[in-house]
Write a protein that holds these residues in place. Structure first.
Motif, PDB file in Angstrom:
ATOM      1  N   HIS A  50       0.866  -1.183   0.000  1.00 26.01           N
ATOM      2  CA  HIS A  50       0.000   0.000   0.000  1.00 26.01           C
ATOM      3  C   HIS A  50       0.903   1.233   0.000  1.00 26.01           C
ATOM      4  N   VAL A  52       1.878   5.344  -0.366  1.00 25.59           N
ATOM      5  CA  VAL A  52       1.419   6.540   0.338  1.00 25.59           C
ATOM      6  C   VAL A  52       1.326   7.691  -0.654  1.00 25.59           C
ATOM      7  N   THR A  53       0.275   8.484  -0.552  1.00 27.68           N
ATOM      8  CA  THR A  53       0.111   9.639  -1.431  1.00 27.68           C
ATOM      9  C   THR A  53       1.048  10.767  -0.986  1.00 27.68           C
ATOM     10  N   PRO A  54       1.271  11.770  -1.852  1.00 28.71           N
ATOM     11  CA  PRO A  54       2.088  12.909  -1.438  1.00 28.71           C
ATOM     12  C   PRO A  54       1.549  13.595  -0.179  1.00 28.71           C
ATOM     13  N   ARG A  58      -2.515   6.612   3.154  1.00 31.41           N
ATOM     14  CA  ARG A  58      -2.246   5.244   2.690  1.00 31.41           C
ATOM     15  C   ARG A  58      -3.289   4.860   1.649  1.00 31.41           C
ATOM     16  N   MET A  59      -2.843   4.401   0.486  1.00 27.92           N
ATOM     17  CA  MET A  59      -3.753   3.992  -0.569  1.00 27.92           C
ATOM     18  C   MET A  59      -4.451   2.689  -0.183  1.00 27.92           C
ATOM     19  N   SER A  73       4.332   6.091  -5.777  1.00 29.90           N
ATOM     20  CA  SER A  73       3.766   7.237  -5.059  1.00 29.90           C
ATOM     21  C   SER A  73       4.346   7.276  -3.649  1.00 29.90           C
ATOM     22  N   ASP A  74       4.818   8.457  -3.255  1.00 28.22           N
ATOM     23  CA  ASP A  74       5.268   8.672  -1.883  1.00 28.22           C
ATOM     24  C   ASP A  74       5.132  10.158  -1.571  1.00 28.22           C
ATOM     25  N   ARG A  75       5.701  10.595  -0.482  1.00 26.60           N
ATOM     26  CA  ARG A  75       5.520  11.990  -0.065  1.00 26.60           C
ATOM     27  C   ARG A  75       6.184  12.986  -1.010  1.00 26.60           C
ATOM     28  N   TYR A  78       4.182  11.674  -7.407  1.00 23.89           N
ATOM     29  CA  TYR A  78       3.910  10.527  -8.278  1.00 23.89           C
ATOM     30  C   TYR A  78       4.955  10.502  -9.385  1.00 23.89           C
ATOM     31  N   HIS A 133      -9.659  10.149 -11.651  1.00 23.38           N
ATOM     32  CA  HIS A 133      -8.352  10.746 -11.904  1.00 23.38           C
ATOM     33  C   HIS A 133      -8.004  10.618 -13.381  1.00 23.38           C
ATOM     34  N   ASP A 137       1.112  10.808 -15.780  1.00 20.44           N
ATOM     35  CA  ASP A 137       2.521  10.706 -15.425  1.00 20.44           C
ATOM     36  C   ASP A 137       3.387  10.128 -16.535  1.00 20.44           C
TER      37      ASP A 137
END
Length: 215
Positions: A50, A52-54, A58-59, A73-75, A78, A133, A137
Motif C-alpha cells: 500500500h 502513500v500519497t504525497p 495510505r492507498m 507514489s510517496d511523499r 507521483y 483521476h 505521469d
C-alpha cells in the motif's frame, strides 16, 4: 455525476465508450491460466504493498509493478522509477503473456504497435475504490492505456476530459479489457467500491493489470 450504462446487447462484443475508448468483453479469458501464473510470479518478486500519497494518506488498493518502469507514489510525488523502492532492485520483467495480451487488446481497439514498458498490478479488496483521476505521469500521451479486469466484478467509471463531466458506470467482469487512447487518453476514470464476492481466479479480490507506455 454518473450515468448507468446498460450493455446487454454488447455483452459479448466490443462496447464503445467514447471516441478512442472501448470495452473488449471477455477478451482476456483465453489467457486465464498463463495470467494467473504470471501475476503470482510478479508479486513473488515485488510483493503487493500500500503506497502513500504525497499528502501522506495510505492507498487502499495494494499494488506492485513489472516492466522497465514502475509507478511509484510517496511523499515526494507521483512518478515512474526503474527500481522498486522497497528492494532497490529493478522491477520484475514484463511477462510475455502480459505483453502479448496488451498488444492484441490495443490492436483490437485500433491502436497498432502498442509496446508497454510498465504494468501496474493492483489488488482490490471488498470496499476499496479508486477515485476519479487522469493518467498524466506518462511522457507520451499518444499511446493508449490498456486495463485488464480479473477476479471479482467491479463497476468502472469513465468520464470526460474534465472532472465535472458525467461519468458512465461500466460493469466489468473477469476477463474484460478496457482500452482508451487518442481523444479519450486523458479522460477521468475510477472504480466504485468493490462488493463482496468470490472468484476462482483470485478468491475474494479483484486484480487489475494496467499497461502503459511510460518512458
Amino acid at each position: 455525476m454518473t450515468q448507468d450504462l446498460f450493455d446487454d446487447e454488447a455483452a459479448s462484443g466490443p462496447l464503445p465508450l467514447a471516441p478512442g475508448a472501448v470495452v473488449l468483453r471477455r477478451f482476456a479469458r483465453p489467457y486465464d491460466g498463463a495470467l494467473l501464473d504470471a501475476v503470482r510470479e510478479v508479486i513473488a518478486q515485488a510483493p503487493l504493498r500500500h503506497m502513500v500519497t504525497p499528502g501522506g494518506l495510505r492507498m487502499s488498493v495494494a499494488m506492485a509493478n513489472c516492466g522497465d518502469l514502475g509507478w511509484v507514489s510517496d511523499r515526494t510525488g507521483y512518478r515512474y522509477d526503474r527500481l522498486d523502492p522497497e528492494s532497490g532492485k529493478p522491477w520484475p520483467r514484463l511477462p510475455d503473456v502480459f505483453r502479448r495480451l496488451a498488444a492484441e487488446a490495443a490492436s483490437r481497439a485500433g491502436f497498432e504497435g502498442f509496446v508497454p514498458d510498465a504494468c501496474l498490478v493492483n489488488r482490490y479488496e471488498p470496499g476499496t475504490r479508486l477515485s476519479m483521476h487522469q493518467d498524466r505521469d506518462e511522457r507520451d500521451f499518444s499511446q493508449p492505456i490498456v486495463s485488464v479486469s480479473l477476479g471479482l466484478s467491479a463497476v468502472f467509471l469513465f468520464g470526460g476530459p474534465k472532472r465535472s463531466d458525467m461519468a458512465r458506470r461500466v460493469p466489468l467482469d473477469h476477463g474484460d479489457v478496457v482500452v482508451w487512447g487518442g481523444p479519450a487518453r486523458l479522460h477521468y476514470h475510477g472504480v466504485l467500491p468493490l462488493k463482496e464476492g468470490a472468484h476462482p481466479f483470485w478468491d475474494g479480490c479483484r486484480i487489475n493489470l494496467t499497461f502503459r507506455k511510460a518512458g
